[in-house]
Design a protein around this motif. Sequence first.
Motif, short mmCIF file in Angstrom:
data_model
loop_
_atom_site.label_atom_id
_atom_site.label_comp_id
_atom_site.label_asym_id
_atom_site.label_seq_id
_atom_site.Cartn_x
_atom_site.Cartn_y
_atom_site.Cartn_z
N VAL A 256 0.25 -1.14 0.53
CA VAL A 256 0.23 0.01 -0.12
C VAL A 256 1.05 1.20 0.07
O VAL A 256 1.59 1.33 0.53
CB VAL A 256 -0.95 -0.05 0.88
N ILE A 257 0.61 2.20 -0.90
CA ILE A 257 1.75 3.49 -1.20
C ILE A 257 1.18 4.44 -0.97
O ILE A 257 -0.43 4.62 -2.17
CB ILE A 257 1.83 3.75 -2.62
N THR A 258 0.69 5.65 -0.20
CA THR A 258 0.22 6.04 0.65
C THR A 258 0.52 7.70 0.10
O THR A 258 1.72 7.73 0.35
CB THR A 258 -0.23 6.73 1.45
N ILE A 259 0.15 8.61 -0.87
CA ILE A 259 0.80 9.87 -1.50
C ILE A 259 0.76 11.20 -1.32
O ILE A 259 -1.19 11.30 -1.62
CB ILE A 259 0.71 9.99 -3.06
N SER A 260 0.23 12.00 0.14
CA SER A 260 -0.88 12.79 0.18
C SER A 260 0.07 14.46 -0.05
O SER A 260 0.92 14.57 0.41
CB SER A 260 -1.43 12.57 1.40
N LEU A 261 -0.38 15.26 -1.60
CA LEU A 261 0.35 15.49 -1.58
C LEU A 261 -0.52 17.40 -1.34
O LEU A 261 -0.27 18.48 -0.65
CB LEU A 261 0.09 16.17 -3.18
N SER A 262 -2.35 17.53 -1.17
CA SER A 262 -2.95 17.93 -0.37
C SER A 262 -4.25 17.57 -0.08
O SER A 262 -4.34 17.27 -0.17
CB SER A 262 -3.19 19.49 -1.79
N GLY A 263 -4.67 19.43 0.51
CA GLY A 263 -6.32 18.80 1.24
C GLY A 263 -6.11 19.98 1.99
O GLY A 263 -5.56 19.87 2.91
N GLY A 264 -8.02 19.81 2.58
CA GLY A 264 -7.06 20.40 3.40
C GLY A 264 -7.08 19.58 4.54
O GLY A 264 -6.15 19.83 5.39
#
Lengths: 433, 496
Positions: A256-264
């Motif tokens: 599982v690879i999680t990439i979080s780049l933006s969002g509130g």
Amino acid sequence: MNTITYFKERFEQLQADSVDTHIKAMRDEAFNEFSQKGIPTVKHEEWKYTRINDFFIKDYQFSTDLKEQHFTKEDLQHLKMPGHDNANVITFINGHYHPEFSTLRSDELEIMPLQEAAHNQFAPIVEKHLGHSADYHRDGINALNTAFIQEGVFVHVLKGRTAKHPIYMYNITDARSGNIFAQPRVLVHVDENAHVQMVETFATIGSDESFTNQVIEMAVEKDAVLELYKIQNDAPNSTVVSTTHVNQVGTSIANVITISLSGGLVRNNLNMVMDAPNSLSNMYGLYLQKGHTHVDNHTVVDNRQPNCVSNELYKGILDGNSTGVFNGKIFVRQIAQKTNAYQSNKNILLSDNASVNTKPQLEIFADDVKCSHGCTVGQLDEEALFYLKSRGISDHTAKALLLQGFALDILEKIKPSEIRLFVDELVQKQLSL
Amino acid sequence: MSLETDQIVSKAIESDVEFDPIENHVNSEYKYGFVTEIETESAPKGLNEDIVRFISAKKNEPEWMLERRLKAFAQWQKMNEMPQWANLVIPEIDFQDVIYYSAPKQKEKPKSLDEVDPELIKTFQKLGISLEEQKRLTGVAVDAVIDSVSIGTTFKKQLAELGIIFCSMSEAIQEHPDLVRQYLSTVVPPTDNFYAALNSAVFSDGSFCYIPKGVRCPMELSTYFRINAENTGQFERTLIVADEGSYVSYLEGCTAPRRDENQLHAAVVEIIAMDNAEVKYSTVQNWYPGDKEGKGGIYNFVTKRGICKGHHSKISWTQVETGSAITWKYPSVILQGDNSTGEFYSVAVTNNFQQADTGTKMLHIGKNTRSRVVSKGISAGRSQNSYRGLVRVGKNAKNARNFSQCDSLLLGDKCGAHTFPYIEVKNKTGVVEHEATTSKIGEDQIFYCNQRGIDTEKAVALIINGFAKEVMDHLPMEFAVEAKKLLEVSLEGSVG
């Protein structure tokens, strides 16, 4: 109207309209749990650093109560990820599965509404694997999703088959005509010796607030391989609580690879339940944030059987006023001898107002194990920076280069080439500070 | 005394006289398990405002002290509930079933050892810490505390010449009220937690230590605690103030007689270090851990905290925890002064049914502050051992640096080792590192030793001592010997 009362009303309405199935009973139980526990506050140990209860002061609505429904094919066009036309597509709009915006390309797969699967030949599978994530999240927010299981999706990968095309899953919230509350629900069953790649993304359109409370449960059978890529590049007016529960019921591999780049606000719960000996799981994560974003990754690895190996690496770059949270838990049960579990979390803080809270946690009840965890918080290496600058590279570029290098460990784990390129570009865009 | 206790007593004396490290400890029963028969003057069981007044009156305290106690008591009543967050299973404690004050009967304060109750002197001899012995051989000043009232203080004169104040807390309240008033409860306020509130309300005695400006304390200050009377909770209060440029090394060690009923121990220790001051605080904790079935044992709920108030100050905690049925203890350092340093070295051993939830907090507030955490947990039997630590780098703590390492060693497959490190960084110049491992003693390591003629039990002791060496090295000499012995005794029979 109070959001909680609103949920109660809608729930009663939903239950009254539906037929008696085990799902209905499950919803009842979940709503009970939700009523008791409520929305978790920062007093809840698992939510110590992430405050979501404040959001519920706002008036959220389910899409069924919105006056206008105007999501069109053109809207989807803008949200497409590269390789879209060559993939199996699952589209959730405001938490509901929409077959008309979805496509099935591979004959190795079965994709259908969850309600349908609960009544056809897949019923035993649904009954067996739906709802297990609740065991790991004794809080109101997970129960809230389960209480409203309705138009979810069921994915089945056929025994011994490798899906030729990846599955793209879009979680779209349409916040053009009011604050929207969406609760997508997915159950994936990877049958014996099957192999599937899944890519999912989150998108909010419109300028009102959106809240996505997603639960994905995945059961991975013997000799199967599961790859899941979570790409979170949402708008600042979005809040996402995403729970991914992977149950390795047979000896299998799960990445599982999680990439979080933006969002509130982004909160990811990732559970790896290693319920078969000799299983392997890899969890990688990259969070790259600026502005006022808050990203929280909570992971749990539950070693229930001997001889399993798990690798976990999460990296974070925090700029602006962003906050990063990492909480990694490794449980090794007494029976799970010879477990090897590795966990590492590395963070770089770039600005004075960015902060990070990390808690790598081990709970070990077996003695013949090798478990390690490490975590660091620091800055870019001054010497490396000087080295680059002394060769005529501007400060700005030098920093971007080093940060890109820092992120590379995670980026190179992305196997589908279109997605890799897509994410690389997003990261580069984000880094050219 | 019964015949049986007599035997244990004589054995205890013997082993101390002969000082043979391992062989004498083959009997893994708790060595110091005897009861001294001293008449005590106790308060009735239970806790209410009258008891607080009673304690205060007994100690002839000034009005302001009583007020503080009552305020703390009110606070405690408000809290009303034991903290539940620790990874511990704590049986419900009936706080109304505890005697909050018991003092050994004495007619008046003795001026020399000859005047001290001979029964008490005997107790210390059994423990191997006889006052004259300490005086003559080791040069350590001892403020021995038995059941809450200090009965003898040595080397006072020598310390007094340097202006060092080292006395019991009750004496300090009488003799140095200004200092106590100024510093007491500034590091651990009664509002801090449940047990701190309880302690602030009912603390019976403890030690007070003040090192004046620029003085380097020439000897290690040491206090021995001992729980004695049946059903008596111990509520020690220690306050150490190191003024500008001073240095002190403080030792605290505990042994307690065996008892089947659980005993409550909720101490508070406060340390204040001013500019350029250094305080080194070492503990060897060996309260009665309960028997092999997990029956009895001391509950140890301690709040220890130091503040590096001045620049370039340093506070260092070193602890060896082998006893107590339940340990709940987090010696912390608030790094307020610029360039200050905090250290925490810990070995926690749990065996049988012991539970320990221990660790530290390093709060970086000042600039260029540094902290180092080394924690070694060893679990055996059916015990649960947790490390819980917090490293917080505040917004203005420029260039803060922390390194934490917490290793766990598991002996046997029925015990547990847990790690809960919290790391919060709010400044971009902070550098924080944390690493942890969990492992067992390798068969190859044992085999290596066996090959060279070292039997398995000794090999395990050897490896464990090696595992804990990094921490042991930070203990003062006198303690290091005792601590090493303790490690071996505590783990006896758990391997092989």
